[in-house]
Design an enzyme around this catalytic site. Structure first.
Site, PDB file in Angstrom:
ATOM      1  CB  ALA A  10      34.883  10.397  37.867  1.00 51.48           C
ATOM      2  CG  ASN A  61      27.389  14.258  36.579  1.00 53.69           C
ATOM      3  OD1 ASN A  61      26.393  14.775  37.066  1.00 53.69           O
ATOM      4  ND2 ASN A  61      27.324  13.415  35.560  1.00 53.69           N
ATOM      5  CG  HIS A  66      38.421  13.413  35.129  1.00 45.62           C
ATOM      6  ND1 HIS A  66      37.343  13.813  34.388  1.00 45.62           N
ATOM      7  CD2 HIS A  66      38.216  12.112  35.406  1.00 45.62           C
ATOM      8  CE1 HIS A  66      36.510  12.791  34.237  1.00 45.62           C
ATOM      9  NE2 HIS A  66      37.026  11.737  34.838  1.00 45.62           N
TER      10      HIS A  66
HETATM   11  N1  LIG Z   1      29.950  12.575  39.844  1.00 42.86           N
HETATM   12  C1  LIG Z   1      30.606  11.837  38.958  1.00 42.86           C
HETATM   13  O1  LIG Z   1      31.834  11.830  38.906  1.00 42.86           O
HETATM   14  C2  LIG Z   1      29.838  10.987  38.015  1.00 42.86           C
HETATM   15  C3  LIG Z   1      28.464  10.988  38.010  1.00 42.86           C
HETATM   16  N2  LIG Z   1      27.767  10.178  37.166  1.00 42.86           N
HETATM   17  C4  LIG Z   1      26.290  10.246  37.233  1.00 42.86           C
HETATM   18  O2  LIG Z   1      25.816   8.962  37.579  1.00 42.86           O
HETATM   19  C5  LIG Z   1      24.728   8.618  36.737  1.00 42.86           C
HETATM   20  C6  LIG Z   1      24.612   7.102  36.633  1.00 42.86           C
HETATM   21  O3  LIG Z   1      25.758   6.587  36.009  1.00 42.86           O
HETATM   22  P1  LIG Z   1      25.822   5.061  35.523  1.00 42.86           P
HETATM   23  O4  LIG Z   1      25.493   4.144  36.629  1.00 42.86           O
HETATM   24  O5  LIG Z   1      27.102   4.903  34.811  1.00 42.86           O
HETATM   25  O6  LIG Z   1      24.610   5.058  34.462  1.00 42.86           O
HETATM   26  P2  LIG Z   1      23.779   3.814  33.918  1.00 42.86           P
HETATM   27  O7  LIG Z   1      23.031   4.334  32.732  1.00 42.86           O
HETATM   28  O8  LIG Z   1      24.611   2.611  33.778  1.00 42.86           O
HETATM   29  O9  LIG Z   1      22.719   3.514  35.106  1.00 42.86           O
HETATM   30  C7  LIG Z   1      21.728   4.414  35.491  1.00 42.86           C
HETATM   31  C8  LIG Z   1      20.699   3.661  36.313  1.00 42.86           C
HETATM   32  O10 LIG Z   1      19.756   4.579  36.871  1.00 42.86           O
HETATM   33  C9  LIG Z   1      18.436   4.258  36.432  1.00 42.86           C
HETATM   34  N3  LIG Z   1      17.663   5.484  36.334  1.00 42.86           N
HETATM   35  C10 LIG Z   1      17.702   6.428  35.373  1.00 42.86           C
HETATM   36  N4  LIG Z   1      16.851   7.437  35.664  1.00 42.86           N
HETATM   37  C11 LIG Z   1      16.285   7.103  36.848  1.00 42.86           C
HETATM   38  C12 LIG Z   1      15.318   7.729  37.669  1.00 42.86           C
HETATM   39  N5  LIG Z   1      14.786   8.919  37.349  1.00 42.86           N
HETATM   40  N6  LIG Z   1      14.951   7.112  38.811  1.00 42.86           N
HETATM   41  C13 LIG Z   1      15.483   5.910  39.170  1.00 42.86           C
HETATM   42  N7  LIG Z   1      16.407   5.278  38.423  1.00 42.86           N
HETATM   43  C14 LIG Z   1      16.798   5.864  37.277  1.00 42.86           C
HETATM   44  C15 LIG Z   1      18.645   3.548  35.116  1.00 42.86           C
HETATM   45  O11 LIG Z   1      17.514   2.790  34.741  1.00 42.86           O
HETATM   46  P3  LIG Z   1      17.221   2.555  33.150  1.00 42.86           P
HETATM   47  O12 LIG Z   1      18.298   1.619  32.699  1.00 42.86           O
HETATM   48  O13 LIG Z   1      15.859   1.967  33.128  1.00 42.86           O
HETATM   49  O14 LIG Z   1      17.301   3.908  32.498  1.00 42.86           O
HETATM   50  C16 LIG Z   1      19.854   2.688  35.490  1.00 42.86           C
HETATM   51  O15 LIG Z   1      19.478   1.631  36.327  1.00 42.86           O
HETATM   52  C17 LIG Z   1      25.049   9.344  35.419  1.00 42.86           C
HETATM   53  O16 LIG Z   1      23.880   9.591  34.656  1.00 42.86           O
HETATM   54  C18 LIG Z   1      25.667  10.640  35.907  1.00 42.86           C
HETATM   55  O17 LIG Z   1      24.661  11.612  36.142  1.00 42.86           O
HETATM   56  C19 LIG Z   1      28.393   9.333  36.319  1.00 42.86           C
HETATM   57  C20 LIG Z   1      29.763   9.294  36.277  1.00 42.86           C
HETATM   58  C21 LIG Z   1      30.601  10.131  37.098  1.00 42.86           C
HETATM   59  O1  LIG Z   2      33.093   9.138  35.156  1.00 45.64           O
HETATM   60  C1  LIG Z   2      33.762  10.074  34.714  1.00 45.64           C
HETATM   61  O2  LIG Z   2      34.930   9.945  34.318  1.00 45.64           O
HETATM   62  C2  LIG Z   2      33.211  11.469  34.702  1.00 45.64           C
HETATM   63  C3  LIG Z   2      31.844  11.632  34.227  1.00 45.64           C
HETATM   64  O3  LIG Z   2      31.259  10.793  33.575  1.00 45.64           O
HETATM   65  C4  LIG Z   2      31.168  12.882  34.565  1.00 45.64           C
HETATM   66  O4  LIG Z   2      31.852  13.845  34.933  1.00 45.64           O
HETATM   67  O5  LIG Z   2      29.934  12.921  34.449  1.00 45.64           O
END
Ligand SMILES: NC(=O)C1=CN([C@@H]2O[C@H](COP(=O)(O)OP(=O)(O)OC[C@H]3O[C@@H](n4cnc5c(N)ncnc54)[C@H](OP(=O)(O)O)[C@@H]3O)[C@@H](O)[C@H]2O)C=CC1
Ligand SMILES: O=C([O-])CC(=O)C(=O)O
Length: 267
Positions: free
Chosen positions: A124, A190, A220
């Site tokens: 992000a 994150n 951000h």
């Molecule tokens: N770097 C960045 O800027 C950002 C990073 N992120 C990261 O991305 C992740 C995912 O975001 P988002 O898609 O919005 O979240 P969602 O909750 O919409 O989706 C997460 C998906 O991953 C699955 N899941 C959870 N745990 C596991 C596991 N151990 N193994 C396999 N699948 C798994 C979930 O299944 P189920 O529904 O069954 O739980 C779901 O399908 C966030 O948790 C965060 O850590 C997010 C935003 C920004």
């Molecule tokens: O998606 C975003 O804006 C940022 C976020 O969730 C994260 O840093 O984990």
């Protein structure tokens, strides 16, 4: 064509799959999700032209060209570490998982063992290229402020710091290091971890997190100073309808990174 396995299939995963369908150089063959959601995800993917196989584990003999994680912190230990050790290059968005002491070193060791690499995606945030280049010359300070609508902090420790449903004004819900922020807010900080790994490190990067009832964006802000000079960045991310904690740019960051592995020119 590159064959890809995706870990997680939620807001980021589905968003990325929709865009990747249009790219003839990339094919997501499989998604790995928790057993409880396997059937639901299968139904969600049924309308895709080439629906990926829905699995709960990466099969022992699977050798995708790339594995991309968009699942959450626990998936790094569960899926990324073993994949690296098996020689599969991994791209991850749950960069905050590296705030756990020792995990970065274990990932590095697994990648060395497998003769491969792990790539931490900007997600992000922008400016990671500038910050990590600035680090070469020496950084003095990096301050990150993450501001999200009040509802984006639901289900987090912010609920103990304030009444998110009745917030009248923007409220600082956390002040501290990037490491603490990422450990306390695994779905919201994150970006704090990514900026710190690119820059001054998890313990020296200052972080402020704000719940703002008047904001409809994930904002951000980064202020960095060092031998290179300085920069200020404000990125106003549009939240995803499927998960307002997550900005749409994260989806585009995944698609861009995968494309850069497949296309003749990368940028
Ligand atoms: N770097 C960045 O800027 C950002 C990073 N992120 C990261 O991305 C992740 C995912 O975001 P988002 O898609 O919005 O979240 P969602 O909750 O919409 O989706 C997460 C998906 O991953 C699955 N899941 C959870 N745990 C596991 C596991 N151990 N193994 C396999 N699948 C798994 C979930 O299944 P189920 O529904 O069954 O739980 C779901 O399908 C966030 O948790 C965060 O850590 C997010 C935003 C920004
Ligand atoms: O998606 C975003 O804006 C940022 C976020 O969730 C994260 O840093 O984990």
């Amino acid at each position: 064509m590159l064959n890809i396995t995706m870990i997680g299939c939620g807001a980021i995963g589905i968003g990325a799959l929709e865009l990747l369908e249009k790219d003839p150089d990339l094919r997501v063959d499989a998604v790995v999700v928790p057993a409880e959601s396997q059937e639901l995800i299968r139904q969600r993917l049924a309308s895709f032209e080439h629906p990926p196989t829905v699995l709960t584990e990466l099969p022992a003999d699977a050798r995708p060209d790339l594995l991309v994680e968009c699942a959450g912190h626990r998936a790094i230990e569960q899926h990324v570490l073993p994949a690296l050790a098996r020689g599969i290059p991994c791209l991850v968005v749950s960069v905050g998982a590296l705030s756990e002491y020792g995990l970065a070193e274990r990932l590095e060791a697994a990648a060395r063992e497998g003769g491969t690499r792990i790539e931490l995606l900007p997600g992000a945030i922008g400016g990671i290229d500038a910050l990590s280049a600035a680090k070469v010359g020496g950084l003095e300070s990096v301050l990150y402020t993450g501001r999200k609508p009040a509802g984006a902090w639901k289900g987090t420790p912010a609920e103990q710091a304030c009444d998110l449903d009745n917030l009248a004004e923007a409220t600082v819900i956390f002040k501290g290091s990037a490491r603490e922020a990422a450990l306390l807010y695994p779905k919201n900080a994150n970006v704090a971890a990514t900026l710190s790994l690119a820059g001054l490190g998890l313990d020296r990067t200052e972080v402020q997190l704000i719940a703002d009832p008047h904001s409809s964006e994930n904002v951000h802000q980064v202020e960095a100073r060092g031998a290179f000079g300085g920069f200020e960045l404000t990125l106003r991310g549009k939240p995803l309808a499927a998960n307002p904690k997550t900005s749409a740019l994260t989806v585009y960051s995944v698609v861009r990174a995968l494309g850069n592995h497949a296309h003749a020119i990368s940028i």
